[in-house]
Structures are given as structure tokens and as C-alpha cells.
Scaffold this active site. Structure first.
Site, PDB file in Angstrom:
ATOM      1  N   SER A  56       0.822  -1.208   0.000  1.00 43.58           N
ATOM      2  CA  SER A  56       0.000   0.000   0.000  1.00 43.58           C
ATOM      3  C   SER A  56       0.853   1.253   0.000  1.00 43.58           C
ATOM      4  O   SER A  56       0.361   2.332  -0.289  1.00 43.58           O
ATOM      5  CB  SER A  56      -0.880   0.083   1.243  1.00 43.58           C
ATOM      6  OG  SER A  56      -1.254  -1.157   1.717  1.00 43.58           O
ATOM      7  N   HIS A 114      -2.263  -3.007  -6.464  1.00 47.75           N
ATOM      8  CA  HIS A 114      -2.758  -2.710  -5.122  1.00 47.75           C
ATOM      9  C   HIS A 114      -4.260  -2.949  -5.044  1.00 47.75           C
ATOM     10  O   HIS A 114      -5.050  -2.196  -5.603  1.00 47.75           O
ATOM     11  CB  HIS A 114      -2.409  -1.259  -4.753  1.00 47.75           C
ATOM     12  CG  HIS A 114      -2.816  -0.891  -3.373  1.00 47.75           C
ATOM     13  ND1 HIS A 114      -3.240   0.358  -3.026  1.00 47.75           N
ATOM     14  CD2 HIS A 114      -2.878  -1.636  -2.239  1.00 47.75           C
ATOM     15  CE1 HIS A 114      -3.535   0.373  -1.734  1.00 47.75           C
ATOM     16  NE2 HIS A 114      -3.327  -0.826  -1.249  1.00 47.75           N
ATOM     17  N   GLU A 173      -5.207  -0.525  -7.990  1.00 46.94           N
ATOM     18  CA  GLU A 173      -4.273   0.506  -8.455  1.00 46.94           C
ATOM     19  C   GLU A 173      -3.118  -0.230  -9.128  1.00 46.94           C
ATOM     20  O   GLU A 173      -2.586  -1.195  -8.564  1.00 46.94           O
ATOM     21  CB  GLU A 173      -3.745   1.330  -7.276  1.00 46.94           C
ATOM     22  CG  GLU A 173      -4.738   2.359  -6.776  1.00 46.94           C
ATOM     23  CD  GLU A 173      -4.233   3.130  -5.551  1.00 46.94           C
ATOM     24  OE1 GLU A 173      -4.598   4.294  -5.408  1.00 46.94           O
ATOM     25  OE2 GLU A 173      -3.476   2.562  -4.735  1.00 46.94           O
ATOM     26  N   ASN A 213      -4.489   5.946  -0.843  1.00 47.78           N
ATOM     27  CA  ASN A 213      -4.094   6.167   0.552  1.00 47.78           C
ATOM     28  C   ASN A 213      -3.652   7.600   0.817  1.00 47.78           C
ATOM     29  O   ASN A 213      -3.741   8.082   1.941  1.00 47.78           O
ATOM     30  CB  ASN A 213      -3.024   5.159   0.980  1.00 47.78           C
ATOM     31  CG  ASN A 213      -3.672   3.848   1.406  1.00 47.78           C
ATOM     32  OD1 ASN A 213      -4.716   3.850   2.039  1.00 47.78           O
ATOM     33  ND2 ASN A 213      -3.085   2.730   1.021  1.00 47.78           N
TER      34      ASN A 213
END
Ligand code: 3HC
Length: 703
Positions: free
Chosen positions: A408, A429, A441, A479
Site C-alpha cells: 500500500s 494494489h 491501483e 491512501n
């Protein structure tokens, strides 16, 4: 260039072929072409019947969604349907591929409908915040009754050709080429060998009482209060019974115009186009993805098992690697129970479960991944551990295999280097739970070759997920935005709001859960560990809210420990989250320690600040080149973080609020905390040029 509509003579039959690749959307030139072709066939004394078909891979998949924001041109789709319905010569429509939205509506206006086996038929307009507005809400219930028509229009999901035949939507399902079959039928009609169905006779025999009962039931079901389209669809179906035909159509046209203008429909249309834009990778044109049938997943934790389940559901073979026989058994057990629950809930058939179970194997030996074409690493978020896995995989995996990390935050380049074969390494991801969340992702590292990236995109599509490309920087896209959102929420927590005020405000905005409920679900210790890791590099002058750390220190780790921002007595699974005075007292003590006097914080301020923080972080991601365009950020937030789709993602919401107003708010907030709130230079640039995020998306399309 393909002609939008071709007119071909064929021994007394006119074949009208729609040609507008890729999905034969019914754009203005197609609509004009159809009206002309029907009129021409009507005038031609030689022509006895018309076959309406399409070139390429599908019957029209609907109106052209890209036209919705442009000034209307040419005939409307409703006028096209009227021309077909009142055509002097009978029209046989030949459906194949996907007959959706306006595509199905033009077929409904025709006298006969044949569908090739495998065709999917549907009215998905509700997913775009509108309704079938070319007569669909009127013709479909008259054909198949109110209940079945409402189910199709409110659910928006396509049905099979066989189901459509059973409902009476299509006259027959044909195994071979449907245009040939339609032409044979047209010849038979022209020669008087096949009867032409009488429109009146085809109407549903449903009584007014049954019809109105279906309408009442539809109104009584829990409809999302944020979305106006379902209610309008129900009104239109009622109107189809109660009003004379022409008035029913006029009622529908008015409802469509109203819905098109709603912010919800604008956002849902934006979401549809944003997802397609994210999948478009101009740099990968002509690059073929590598074939993938066998996948390795390293790590059988929550993430690894979720990824394995997503792969299984897409028909792939999976080898799951865990460290010990016990942890392997636990991981496989987790998958088995998830499958059991899915079978119980009817989401998975027992046969499909067996088939999926046959395709998974487990091992404690990494060396058994030697025949996998793609390996996803999902071990703990520790660079040393991950680098060791990549070094081992570099030796073990077949030379062509793609090695993906589910990190992440970590630098994909470092893991690529560790593997010794950086051209084959990239970040994939996934979002938890990975078998449910629709986002991946894709993070190419500096040396990743295009075929590996293309394979990542092809894999995501196969898994039914939206793929978004992200630059390789700490936190990628999702994130980073999440951290900004959480930080802005934490500031308000310290300033005077309670976690419950903040959650309520964001749920009212449209999120299914607020940030603190989500944090409790994820486990507070995860972000705590990250904060501890980053502590040495944190700017000591930056505002730091320690409330999350304090909760962890007293063992409140979230739902899994029964306590977090909320208290979970008993029914934690069912969500039984209760507000907890202990948490409020802890927050009050922390405010006191810092000398902060709590101030009242209203829901509007909470929403405004959290949105401003997300949009500003989005701007930073654009400036840093991590996100390609604003709508990629929107897709990440909708598909990975449950940002309400009918709001279109934070960058779309920012456009709706207005860039000038938001930039000024950011400037005001920046007086409290310059570092966090300072608006990036892109705000000024866009405002100066009268542009916004939508203009950046358009510029991306045109580049
Ligand atoms: N209008 C304009 N473009 C469309 C389109 C549409 N209705 N449907 C698909 N496209 C475009 C996509 O943007 C994409 O373009 P790109 O290649 O330039 O990115 C291309 O067609 C291929 O689409 P997908 O990547 O989605 O291809 P798939 O094969 O995965 O899916 C599909 C095909 C099932 C047809 C899917 O695209 C789809 O569901 N389309 C939307 C269908 C729909 O919602 N129809 C209703 C429209 S509203 C309407 O008809 C109103 C009327 O009632 C008045």
C-alpha cells in the site's frame, strides 16, 4: 470511416445496418440515418419488409452517453422509435451482443425481435441517474406487464436472451447468425408465409389492478433517498397505464429531461466515463497482455485470501503460499467459509463453489510457484520481508512470469530491484476485502515493461475491477487521499467535534460509513504502526493529533478488540457500534493537555473541510504526476473507498462546489495550518483560465 447507417437492398427486403464502433451507440448521425432509412424503405414499392441490424460486435448498447452534456442535435431517440413503430413496412430487429438502453428501446418499437443466443438485454439507465426515455417506460410494461418491466428498469441489470424470450421481450432466440435468421423471417413475412403479429394482441393481458399493485409495491420498497430516478421510473410505469399513449410518452420525455439535469445524473454519467477513461492507456496501444491462467498468491492473510478468491471467481487457477501448514490451513479455511457464506446467501451456486475449489491449491513452498504466470505478493507491509520474497521469487519464478506486489505504501522500485528482474515487476494494489472491492491501483515501476503493465490492466478487467494507473509514490492515489481525509477529520476531532458527529455528517453526505467506523473496522493498530514508522521523519512543526495512538495504547484497537472509537457489545459482526463516553473523555483530556477549547462544529463544516482536504490532496497528486487526470482520482475513491457514486468522486464534487469557493476556503484554513491546507498552484491556474477538473479530463481525452 464507417457509415453510421447502411441501407442494403436484398430481394424485396431492406437491410438497415447501424455502424458506429465500438458499441454502435445511437449518436445523432445514427439517429438521422435510421429515420432516413426507414423513410426510404417506406417509399420504395419494391421493399416489403425491413431488417434492422448492426455491424461489428454488438447491437446498439444505448444512447451515446458522451452526447448528454452537448446541446441536442438531430432527431431524438424517441422520434426514431416512433418512426420504426409507425413504419409502413414491418421491421424485424436482429439483436446480438448487448441490447441495452436506447438499443433495446429501438428494438421494442419494431414489430419483431430475434436475439442471437448469448445476447444480453437490459435497461441500465437507472445506473446513469436517468430512465429509459425513448418510450421504454411505456412500451416495456405494455409488452410484459408492470412488475417484470419495473424489475428490469429499477435493477438496471441485463438479462439473458432466453429470459427475454420467456418474458415475451423477444420473439425467438436463434442459435446462428441472427441477421440471416431475421432476413429469412422478413422474406417469409413479405411472401405471406409468416404472420405479422398484431400490435394490439401482443399487449400484456395484465389487469389494471395487478398493474397498480406492482406500482404500489415498487413505491413501498426502500428506495435510496438520494436518487430521484427510481421514483420517476415508477411514476412513468403508472402513467403508461393511466394516461393515453401519447400523453404517457410526453410524461416520460419530461421526466427524462428533469433527471438529465440533476447533479446525481451528471455524477453517475461522469462515473461511467471516468471508469472507461481510467482503462484507456494510450501508452499501451498495440501492446499485447501476456496470457494468464495460473496465478500464485504469496501470503494467506485477509488480503491474500481476498485476492485468491477474486482470481478464483474469474476462472483462474491459484496456488496459495503460506509459511506453515497451520497458517496455510487457516487461510484455506477462511476461503472455504467465505464460499459457504456465499452459497448460503445465493451469491454462488454449489457447482460454482466446487469448480472454484478444484482450482485452488495450497503450499508452504515458494518453489511450487515455478509454473505461475503471475504472482501476487501479499505478505506483511514490511520492506525487508517483502524484499526477501521478491529475491526468492526472482530465482524461482519462470523468466516470463510477472511479479506483483500488493504493497500500500512501499517503493515498488526497491522490490523490483530485489527481484533481479525489474522489467517484470509492478504494483497491483487491491482493496480490502479484495474479493468484493472493485478497485486495483496499477503501479508501474521505473523499469517495468509495457507488456507487464498491459497484463495488469487485462487482469483487472478479467476480475471485473476498475484499474487505475498510479505513480510510484508513498500511498499511491487512494491512501494519499484517505490520509488527507482522515487528517482533516482528526483536526476537527481535536477542535470540538466528536467522532460520532463526523461519522454522521459523512454518512449524511452519502458514505455508507464515516471515517471512524471505517478505521475501527480496519483495525486502529495498522495506521498506528505506520505512524510509528514515519515518526522519525515527521516534521515536528506539523500539527499531530495523537488521539488514535492514545486509543491503541489502552488496547482499543477497533472492532476486533471490541473497543475503538466505538464500543462493540455483543453483536460486533452485525455492526452494533455504540458511542462511548470513555472515548469522549479521552478526547476531552487530550484537548485540555494541548490547551484547545472545544468549539461547536456543524455538519456542514465537517463536510466542507473533509471535501476540501480530499480535493486539495487530489490537486497535489495531479501536480506531482501521480494521477494522470482528476477522474482517475474519482474512480479510486468511488471503487476503493465507497465515495458515493452519485456524487462522482471528490474532484467532481469540487467542480460542483466551484473551484474559486474551494480555493478561498483552503486559503482561510491555511491560516490555521499552512502546511496541511495550502492550496497547490494548480487551483490558481485553473481558476485563472476559467477551467475546472472536468476541463482537465477533456484535455486528457483530446491529448
Ligand atoms: N455511449 C457512448 N460510449 C459508450 C457507450 C454509450 N452508451 N457504451 C460504451 N461506450 C464506449 C465506452 O466509453 C468505451 O469507449 P473507449 O473505448 O473509448 O474507452 C467503449 O464504448 C467500450 O466500452 P467498454 O470498455 O465498457 O466495453 P465492454 O465491452 O466492457 O462493455 C458495454 C460494453 C456492456 C456496452 C458497456 O460499455 C456498457 O454497459 N455501456 C453502457 C450501456 C448503457 O448504459 N446504455 C444506456 C445508455 S442511456 C440511454 O440509452 C438513454 C435512453 O434511454 C434515452
Amino acid at each position: 470511416m464507417t457509415e453510421p447507417v447502411r441501407y442494403l437492398g436484398h430481394g424485396g427486403i431492406a437491410i438497415v445496418e447501424i455502424g458506429n464502433p465500438p458499441v454502435n451507440a445511437l449518436s445523432a448521425p445514427v439517429r438521422r440515418g435510421l429515420i432516413d432509412a426507414i423513410a426510404r424503405a417506406g417509399r420504395d414499392p419494391e421493399v416489403r419488409a425491413i431488417v434492422m441490424t448492426a455491424a461489428g460486435r454488438t447491437w446498439p448498447a444505448g444512447a451515446d452517453i458522451r452526447e448528454f452534456d452537448l446541446p441536442p442535435t438531430g432527431p431524438t431517440l424517441a422520434e426514431v422509435c416512433d418512426a420504426i413503430e409507425t413504419s409502413a413496412k414491418p421491421v424485424v430487429s436482429a439483436l446480438f451482443g448487448t441490447a441495452l438502453g436506447g438499443g433495446l428501446e429501438i428494438a421494442l418499437a419494431a414489430q419483431l425481435r430475434l436475439a442471437e443466443a448469448g445476447t444480453r438485454l437490459g435497461l441500465p439507465e437507472v445506473t446513469l441517474g436517468i430512465l429509459p426515455g425513448a418510450g421504454g417506460t411505456q412500451r416495456l410494461p405494455r409488452l410484459i406487464g408492470a412488475e417484470a418491466a419495473l424489475a428490469m428498469m429499477l435493477g438496471g441489470k441485463p438479462i439473458s436472451a432466453e429470459r427475454a424470450e420467456a418474458l415475451g421481450i423477444v420473439d425467438a432466440v436463434v442459435p446462428g447468425d441472427v441477421t440471416d435468421a431475421a432476413t429469412r423471417l422478413a422474406v417469409a413475412i413479405a411472401g405471406g408465409e409468416a404472420p405479422l403479429p398484431d400490435a394490439e394482441e401482443r399487449r400484456t393481458r395484465q389487469s389494471a389492478a395487478v398493474w397498480l399493485d406492482a406500482v404500489a409495491k415498487a413505491r413501498a420498497q426502500p428506495l435510496d433517498p438520494h436518487l430521484p430516478a427510481p421514483r420517476k421510473i415508477i411514476d412513468c410505469v403508472e402513467a403508461a397505464l393511466l394516461l393515453p399513449e401519447a400523453e404517457g410518452h410526453a410524461f416520460e420525455a419530461e421526466a427524462l429531461a428533469e433527471l438529465k439535469a440533476t447533479p446525481q445524473s451528471r455524477a453517475l454519467r461522469h462515473a461511467f466515463l471516468a471508469e472507461r477513461r481510467a482503462a484507456r492507456q494510450p501508452g499501451l496501444k498495440g501492446v499485447a497482455p501476456l496470457p494468464v491462467t495460473r496465478v500464485g498468491v504469496v501470503g494467506g492473510g485477509l488480503m491474500g485470501t481476498g485476492i485468491a478468491m477474486a482470481m478464483l471467481a474469474a476462472g483462474l487457477r491459484v496456488m496459495l503460499v503460506e509459511q506453515t501448514p497451520d497458517t496455510l490451513a487457516a487461510a484455506l479455511g477462511r476461503i472455504a467459509s467465505a464460499h459457504d457464506r456465499a452459497v448460503q446467501k445465493g451469491r454462488l451456486s454449489p457447482e460454482a463453489r466446487e469448480a472454484e475449489w478444484d482450482r485452488i491449491a495450497g503450499t508452504t513452498l515458494l518453489s511450487e510457484l515455478d509454473s505461475a504466470e503471475l504472482i501476487v505478493e501479499a505478505v506483511i507491509e514490511d520492506e525487508k520481508v517483502k524484499a526477501r520474497v521478491f529475491a526468492d521469487l526472482g530465482r524461482i519464478a519462470s523468466p516470463q512470469a510477472i511479479l506483483a506486489t500488493n504493497t500500500s505504501y512501499l517503493d515498488v522500485n526497491r522490490l523490483a530491484e530485489a527481484s533481479g528482474r525489474p522489467a517484470r515487476v509492478l504494483g497491483l494494489h487491491f482493496f480490502s476485502p479484495a474479493n468484493v472491492m472493485k478497485l486495483v491501483e496499477i503501479i508501474p515501476a521505473d523499469m517495468t515493461d509495457p507488456a507487464a503493465v498491459a497484463t495488469g490492466f487485462a487482469l483487472a478487467k478479467r476480475l471485473g475491477k476498475h484499474a487505475v494507473r498510479s505513480g510510484n509514490r508513498d500511498g499511491f492515489i487512494g491512501n494519499r487521499i484517505l490520509t488527507a481525509y482522515r487528517t482533516a477529520a482528526d483536526f476537527l476531532l481535536e477542535d470540538g467535534a466528536s467522532p460520532y458527529d463526523i461519522d454522521r455528517a459523512m454518512v449524511a453526505f452519502g458514505f455508507p460509513l464515516g471515517p471512524y467506523r471505517v478505521a475501527d473496522m480496519a483495525g486502529l493498530d495498522i495506521s498506528w504502526a505506520r505512524r510509528k514508522r514515519l515518526a522519525p521523519t515527521r516534521d515536528p512543526a506539523a500539527r499531530y493529533v495523537a488521539i488514535g495512538d492514545l486509543l491503541c495504547e489502552i488496547g482499543r484497537l477497533g472492532r476486533k478488540s471490541g473497543r475503538g472509537y466505538y464500543r462493540y457489545d455483543g453483536d460486533a459482526e452485525g455492526g452494533g457500534a455504540k458511542e462511548d463516553p470513555e472515548v469522549l473523555a479521552l478526547i476531552a483530556r487530550e484537548r485540555e493537555r494541548k490547551g484547545i477549547v472545544a468549539r461547536p462544529v456543524q455538519a456542514g463544516e465537517i463536510r466542507g473541510r473533509l471535501l476540501a482536504a480530499m480535493a486539495n490532496e487530489g490537486v497535489r497528486l495531479l501536480q506531482e504526476g501521480i494521477a494522470r487526470c482528476p477522474s482517475d482520482i474519482d474512480v479510486v475513491m468511488m471503487a476503493g473507498y465507497a465515495y458515493p457514486r452519485w456524487r462522482g468522486g471528490p474532484m467532481m464534487t469540487a467542480d460542483e462546489v466551484g473551484l474559486l469557493a474551494l480555493r478561498d476556503q483552503l486559503r482561510r484554513f491555511a491560516r490555521e495550518d499552512e502546511e496541511f491546507w495550502r492550496p497547490g498552484p494548480l487551483w490558481d491556474e485553473l481558476i485563472k483560465n476559467g477551467a475546472n477538473f472536468a476541463s482537465l479530463n477533456r484535455a486528457f481525452d483530446e491529448a
